[in-house]
Design a protein around this motif. Structure first.
Motif: not given
Length: 465
Positions: A17-28, A33-37
């Motif tokens: 479960l922790l691994s899934i949460l970490n993967l989800s956080a990394c994916s998020s 969306t990066l700013t232009l800067e």
């Protein structure tokens, strides 16, 4: 034993479960969306500062790109090249706007306004804000400059993935030719304004145009008569040049007499380049020296002969006398009245420390490529502009479009054209996009273009500007 197995199974479940949460956080995080800067920060070899965006734009940045002095030796000496980025939307087209000289304030060119596009405004190498130190003139050539512009495209194409349009006025328009020749895939469309194709450092077509073709015989006679009137009254006019320099705090690069004669020699060309063709405004013999001087100043400001301006535009003259070609002074009708300049030449404006050998093959190569392979290029010229005498000649082997607007000068824009709809329809086809311009927008662009041209030509001595 059973209790231990249950414990291990629970532990494993928690770890999964922790691994899934970490993967989800990394994916998020990775999908953020990066700013232009933030995207600019990821581009190598640039530094940037946020500046005030032009009207209608969301963001703007002054950017310095680190470039090789010699693109054949990318790990060698470097210099910084100033560009100005104006941003609307990453999905919108990008207009690569070539100054051909230095860049001043961040003004938006006509194609960027027509296409509602982003814009990168580029300083040409060896001009102010793009000068290597030390200044080795041999690396100022059309291929090295085009390689600068290609590298800029490569750096920014990851952000701006839509259509790219190259444009420029006069020498900036010429620059678009060279870029197209060496890097034909860098632009989907090229719009070259008032851009000549000159063959030789004293292309004879200018003399034919100015003395036999432009205006009426009466117009041409009035212009030459005014030049002779001024030279015949040098003792009355030279003090005006001295007073003007004192009032403005100017330091001429030449003596007052030489400055005066250069100014009069330039008059014929400049009258047609940016004038309205109305020879009725030329003051007569009874007008007096103040009126004569003010008219000369209106057509070509003597401030253009100052040390500052000569230094700013020395790179242009180096290019003219090595690859680009240029125009001759026309003075046979004035030779008997010249005192300080018996054999006038533009070569004196080139850098004194530069070795200059003209390469006639450079423009022949560019011209041959344009005529045989230069597709998706729009050429725009003014009928009264002396540079139109050296316009690119099309052979019908490409889909290029060339328009000469009768009566227009070196400041002509699409908004001034009788055939503006043809240009818009051509752009629609080549870019595969909807372009809609109302009559009110055309009128607004006409006024804006006039204002910008007047601002840009002020203290821009090289007639290509």
């Amino acid at each position: 034993m059973i209790r231990l197995l249950r414990y291990n199974a629970l532990t494993a479940l928690i770890l999964v479960l922790l691994s899934i949460l970490n993967l989800s956080a990394c994916s998020s995080s990775s999908n953020k969306t990066l700013t232009l800067e933030e995207k600019l920060e990821k581009i190598p070899d640039i530094t940037f500062t946020r500046i005030r965006p032009p009207q209608g734009y969301k963001e703007a940045f002054e950017i310095y790109v680190t470039q090789p002095v010699d693109h054949n030796r990318p790990d060698g000496a470097k210099f910084s090249q100033r560009i100005l980025l104006s941003h609307i939307d990453e999905k919108a087209p990008m207009v690569k706007f070539h100054s051909g000289y230095s860049t001043g304030r961040n003004w938006i060119c006509e194609p960027a306004r027509l296409l509602n596009a982003n814009q990168i405004y580029i300083t040409h190498r060896y001009f102010d804000s793009a000068r290597p130190d030390p200044l080795d003139w041999k690396y100022l050539d059309i291929w090295q400059a085009s390689s600068d512009h290609h590298r800029i495209k490569e750096l920014f194409k990851g952000i701006y993935k839509g259509k790219w349009v190259a444009t420029g006025y006069s020498k900036g328009g010429m620059t678009t030719f060279y870029d197209a020749r060496f890097f034909p895939d860098d632009a989907d469309v090229t719009i070259a304004y008032v851009a000549p194709m000159m063959f030789g450092v004293e292309d004879p077509r200018f003399a034919t145009f100015l003395t036999e073709q432009v205006g009426t015989p009466e117009d041409r006679e009035k212009i030459t008569a005014f030049q002779r009137l001024c030279l015949s009254n040098r003792d009355l006019l030279i003090p005006c040049y001295i007073d003007y320099a004192q009032q403005k705090g100017l330091t001429y690069s030449f003596s007052p007499g030489e400055t005066f004669e250069y100014n009069v020699l330039e008059y014929m060309f400049s009258f047609w380049q940016y004038g309205d063709g109305d020879t009725g405004r030329i003051p007569g013999a009874d007008a007096g020296p103040e009126a004569w001087f003010n008219h000369l100043k209106e057509i070509n400001d003597p401030a253009n002969y100052t040390e500052y301006v000569m230094n700013q535009f020395a790179p242009f003259y180096y290019q003219a006398y090595t690859q680009l070609g240029y125009a001759p002074y026309i003075y046979n009708h004035l030779a008997d009245l010249l005192v300080d300049l018996p054999n006038p030449t533009y070569r004196v404006f080139a850098p004194a420390d530069a070795v200059m050998v003209f390469d006639p093959a450079a423009m022949i190569d560019i011209n041959t490529w344009l005529q045989n392979s230069g597709n998706n290029i729009i050429y725009i010229y003014g009928g009264n502009d002396p540079y139109t005498s050296t316009a690119v000649e099309l052979t019908g082997k490409t889909n290029a479009l060339k328009i000469i607007q009768p009566g227009a000068n070196h400041g002509v824009n699409i908004a001034d054209l009788d055939e503006k709809d043809l240009v818009i329809n051509t752009l629609r086809e080549w870019l595969n996009m909807n372009i809609s311009v109302t009559r009110e927008q055309w009128l607004q662009m006409e006024e804006t273009n006039k204002m910008l041209i007047q601002e840009e030509r002020r203290l821009r001595f090289p007639r290509l500007k």
